[in-house]
Design an enzyme around this catalytic site. Structure first.
Site, PDB file in Angstrom:
ATOM      1  N   ASP A   1      -3.973  -2.910  -1.454  1.00 50.03           N
ATOM      2  CA  ASP A   1      -4.451  -2.803  -0.079  1.00 50.03           C
ATOM      3  C   ASP A   1      -4.728  -4.242   0.369  1.00 50.03           C
ATOM      4  OD1 ASP A   1      -5.941  -2.653   2.208  1.00 50.03           O
ATOM      5  OD2 ASP A   1      -7.399  -1.204   1.455  1.00 50.03           O
TER       6      ASP A   1
ATOM      7  N   TYR B   1      -1.024  -7.380  18.972  1.00 46.90           N
ATOM      8  CA  TYR B   1      -0.260  -8.045  17.900  1.00 46.90           C
ATOM      9  C   TYR B   1      -0.152  -9.547  18.175  1.00 46.90           C
ATOM     10  CZ  TYR B   1       4.039  -8.948  15.129  1.00 46.90           C
ATOM     11  OH  TYR B   1       4.988  -9.434  14.269  1.00 46.90           O
TER      12      TYR B   1
ATOM     13  N   ILE C   1       0.857  -1.198   0.000  1.00 45.98           N
ATOM     14  CA  ILE C   1       0.000   0.000   0.000  1.00 45.98           C
ATOM     15  C   ILE C   1       0.891   1.245   0.000  1.00 45.98           C
ATOM     16  CG2 ILE C   1      -0.241   0.310   2.517  1.00 45.98           C
ATOM     17  CD1 ILE C   1      -3.312   0.666   1.952  1.00 45.98           C
TER      18      ILE C   1
HETATM   19  C1  AKB Z   1       7.952  -6.642  16.935  1.00 41.72           C
HETATM   20  O1  AKB Z   1       8.817  -6.188  17.707  1.00 41.72           O
HETATM   21  O2  AKB Z   1       6.760  -6.356  17.008  1.00 41.72           O
HETATM   22  C2  AKB Z   1       8.384  -7.636  15.880  1.00 41.72           C
HETATM   23  C3  AKB Z   1       8.206  -9.055  16.319  1.00 41.72           C
HETATM   24  C4  AKB Z   1       9.070  -9.621  17.375  1.00 41.72           C
HETATM   25  O3  AKB Z   1       7.373  -9.731  15.794  1.00 41.72           O
HETATM   26  N1  AKB Z   1       9.746  -7.404  15.515  1.00 41.72           N
END
Ligand code: AKB
Length: 313
Positions: free
Chosen positions: A55, A145, A38
């Site tokens: 995207d 994450y 993107i």
């Molecule tokens: C992060 O720091 O978010 C990345 C990972 C460890 O996946 N580098």
């Protein structure tokens, strides 16, 4: 090693994606590898071979590029990393999950043959053992994450078992590269520090000096992707994501290696919100399944990494 297969990298302007694109082009020829992102590509990436703006959350865009270029392998490298994802949780969940579903569904429907998707040590959490974390262990990530990566791993495994999708994945530690910059992660300090050292500036580190994290040099990370994707299908026993390890170090140990090359370089430690993310992750990883199933072995330790970074930067 040239063959007829065609590869699409989604997120080709990112830290891993840009280096992976160059490596795949060396192996398969420039026209066999379509870069997409993107973000506007660098001049270097544009000059190398085909580029398509994309995207990653738009199925129709991905589908039309897959068809137009006869793509059979997709490397889905687009994601929001740990530190940025804490600031925009819903956006991170949307990008990280929607893009994965699109690519898995393309494979399920037979439009592509193979998928690579990176997971992360972020799938582990505060209740995971800290040292030599085994492949199968307690996984209760406390970051947005990490939650998205763990959910993604479960979907990869499900799509493989239920629809026979050939999806392969690695749990990457922090990655250090001279070719590209990371963006929005917790392990970014380990790249930023080199740029400050060569600029003769001092560095303010956002993690404490004794925060040990699993790390890897980009050369090893790219080789791991290529080896995993080329491994015989019967050897891939894990379809969630493989633990992958190379080295572990603290900011202090990295600084001490760098200062040998730049004796006047100074560091200060001022931990911020990223410290809590790092504290929730393990110190080191046991990757014996990757070693046994497809022969994984890292080449770079801390000294070799620092030497190679200064050779190139
Ligand atoms: C992060 O720091 O978010 C990345 C990972 C460890 O996946 N580098």
């Amino acid at each position: 090693m040239k063959n007829q297969s065609k590869h699409l990298i989604i997120g080709a302007s990112g830290q891993i994606g840009s280096v992976l694109t160059t490596s795949l082009r060396h192996l398969h020829g420039a026209s066999a590898v379509v870069a997409s992102d993107i973000k506007k590509p660098s001049q270097e990436l544009l000059a190398q071979g085909p580029f398509e703006p994309i995207d990653a959350t738009d199925y129709d865009q991905i589908f039309s590029i897959v068809k137009r270029h006869n793509i059979d392998t997709v490397y889905l490298m687009a994601a929001m990393l740990s530190a940025n994802a804490e600031k925009r949780p819903e956006k991170a969940w949307d990008l990280n999950m929607t893009s994965l579903f699109h690519v898995l569904n393309l494979a399920k429907l037979g439009h592509i043959k193979q998928v690579f998707w990176p997971s992360s040590i972020a799938v582990f959490g505060p209740s995971t053992p800290k040292v030599n974390v085994p492949q199968h262990t307690i996984m209760e990530p406390s970051t947005v994450y990490g939650i998205s990566k763990l959910a993604g791993e479960r979907w990869c495994d499900y799509y493989h078992k239920t629809y026979n999708v050939d999806v392969r994945s690695l749990r990457f530690p922090g990655l250090i590269s001279w070719q590209s910059m990371p963006g929005g992660g917790t392990t970014d300090y380990a790249v930023d520090i080199f740029h400050k050292a060569i600029a003769n500036a001092s560095y303010e580190c956002f993690l404490s000096e004794d925060t040990a994290l699993p790390m890897m040099y980009m050369d090893d990370a790219i080789r791991a992707i290529l080896e995993l994707m080329n491994a015989k299908i019967d050897n891939i026993k894990i379809r969630s994501s493989y633990n992958l390890s190379a080295m572990s170090f603290t900011p202090k140990a990295l600084y001490e290696s760098i200062v040998k090359y730049h004796p006047s370089f100074k560091i200060k430690y001022r931990p911020d919100f990223r410290q809590a993310i790092a504290d929730s992750w393990p110190n080191s990883i046991d990757d014996s399944f990757a070693q046994k199933d497809w022969g994984w072995s890292p080449k770079f330790d801390l000294d070799a990494l620092v030497k190679d970074m200064f050779k190139h930067l």
